[in-house]
Design a protein around this motif. Structure first.
Motif: not given
Length: 478
Positions: A139-146, A181-185, A187-197
């Motif tokens: 799920l984390r991979e799906i999110m950051t890939d998107h 529910q699956q990744l905890g909070a 997921y927010i930091a990871d989304s921002f890091r992926a967007a910045r990259a």
């Protein structure tokens, strides 16, 4: 200072808006012609350094009237639905860019900024994601890939992104979304890091509703933002939706809340403004709605870090409100027939009062105002006729050297002083700022004529000789 890319877009907008507005008056009939008579919202917003935007319904861009208003009145556009996950990636790994590309093309044709909405959200997910079963790692991979794919697609073309949307419950706890529910909070930091990259130059926002004033939900958001900053997570701003109700708008509280987030060193923005009412609409409700729109705009314009305002839709006929709030509607600045409402005038007046009265030289939109420019063609007396410990009675007279129709006078009261009542005008107060507009019987004033009204204060006295503006222009004293 605005980034170079935004200055370039605004410079192009100066040229394009004049041409498109003139063309609209010929092509689109009476409604567009009436709007073209005065400077547009984007023209009066530009000198203030703020954007004025709208959510764009992709299916309506073929409607000539809708398209014209979106093109000529706004200098920023947000995809209402075309950039949400269910629209962009309806099947895993299979992307549909048609709607997003149309919005970006439209913005580039009209010299507009693009506000991307939204990357990670608990709602409007495609079925394969919402109902799929994935390991935490998958799920984390799906999110950051998107996030990586979508932000990368529009690198250099979208100036701001709502990276994470509506992450909180009303009590300030995290919403129990699939991601939380699956990744905890994290997921927010990871989304921002992926967007910045994916786009180092885009500004990255977290966005939510019912957070416009200080309450349990906005406190939770505040704590999260503090934590993200402490972790070094690349967050640039906070978006406050402002889906509000007529008569329940506290402009002073909105300003104070915007400022506390700005004090963290972040950009803030009003991202989804609409103000709904119990139907049917009537003159009284529409006037109150205008005051409420003005209060929100004034709040943003009073905070240096507030970069702009996006209204969530153009016309009442296209608003999401009636489908969600039974018996409510009329939330937008234009009515069902695309006619500007008092709310439209209130937005425009707010920008004018904040320094947007003269759009300036179209060849150099970033040239600062001339500090030696004289005050407007008016003079004013602001006299205390009676004073006591807890209040005062004030008489105001404004003389104008030019004829005026439907006047607007503004001034500030000392902190803590409030209006008790007034006469010979319609009064409203947002924070310390008081706005007085004409009654039906005294709205027309000839050149050399005077505007006179009075009021009583509570909580303290007004100050003799308080500066006054007429139609956003400073009046000489005396």
């Amino acid at each position: 200072m605005r980034p170079h890319r935004e200055r370039t877009v605004r410079r192009l907008a100066r040229t394009l808006v004049a041409a498109s507005t003139a063309m609209a008056a010929v092509t689109f009939g009476f409604a567009a012609t009436a709007q073209a008579a005065d400077p547009s919202l984007r023209e009066v917003a530009d000198p203030t350094g703020r954007f004025i935007g709208t959510a764009v319904n992709d299916s309506l861009l073929n409607d000539s009237t809708y398209r014209n208003i979106a093109a000529t009145e706004f200098d920023s556009v947000t995809a209402e639905n075309a950039m949400k996950w269910e629209s962009v990636e309806p099947q895993r790994g299979q992307y549909d860019w048609a709607g997003g590309d149309r919005l970006v093309d439209f913005a580039q044709q009209n010299g507009q900024l693009v506000y991307g909405h939204t990357l990670v959200w608990h709602s409007q997910m495609p079925d394969w994601l919402e109902n799929g079963s994935f390991s935490d790692t998958e799920l984390r991979e799906i999110m950051t890939d998107h996030v990586t794919t979508q932000v990368g697609r529009y690198r250099g073309e979208v100036q701001r992104w709502d990276v994470v949307n509506e992450a909180f419950n009303e009590d300030g706890s995290f919403r129990q979304s699939k991601f939380y529910q699956q990744l905890g909070a994290s997921y927010i930091a990871d989304s921002f890091r992926a967007a910045r990259a994916a786009d180092p130059d885009a500004k990255l926002f977290i966005n939510d509703y019912n957070t416009e004033t200080q309450n349990a939900k906005s406190d939770g958001l505040y704590r999260l933002v503090q934590d993200l900053l402490a972790q070094g997570v690349p967050i640039d701003g906070v978006g406050f939706q402002n889906h509000l109700i007529v008569g329940n708008v506290n402009g002073s509280a909105i300003r104070q809340n915007l400022q506390r987030f700005a004090d963290l060193g972040l950009e803030v923005a009003v991202t989804e403004l609409d103000i709904r009412m119990r139907m049917p609409a009537d003159s009284s409700k529409l006037q109150q709605q205008a005051r409420d729109y003005r209060a929100v705009a004034d709040a943003c314009l009073a905070v240096d870090a507030c970069s702009g305002i996006t209204v969530w839709g153009i016309s009442d006929r296209d608003s999401w409100v009636p489908d969600v709030f039974e018996g409510e509607g009329a939330a937008c600045p234009w009515d069902d027939n695309y006619r500007p409402k008092p709310a439209y005038d209130a937005l425009r007046d707010a920008f004018v009062a904040a320094g947007g009265g003269d759009p300036g030289d179209p060849d150099d939109p970033d040239e600062p105002d001339d500090p030696d420019e004289p005050a407007g063609d008016c003079s004013a007396t602001f006299q205390i006729s009676n004073r006591w410990d807890a209040g005062s009675v004030v008489a105001v007279t404004v003389r104008t050297d030019r004829s005026v129709n439907d006047w607007r006078v503004e001034f500030d009261l000392p902190s803590g002083v409030t209006l008790a009542n007034g006469w010979n005008g319609r009064f409203s107060q947002s924070g310390t700022r008081v706005t007085v507009t004409n009654e039906s019987y005294n709205g027309t004033v000839p050149a050399g004529g005077t505007i006179s009204f009075g009021f009583q204060t509570g909580g303290g006295a007004a100050e003799e000789g308080t500066p006054v503006t007429l139609g956003g222009q400073n009046c000489a004293t005396g």
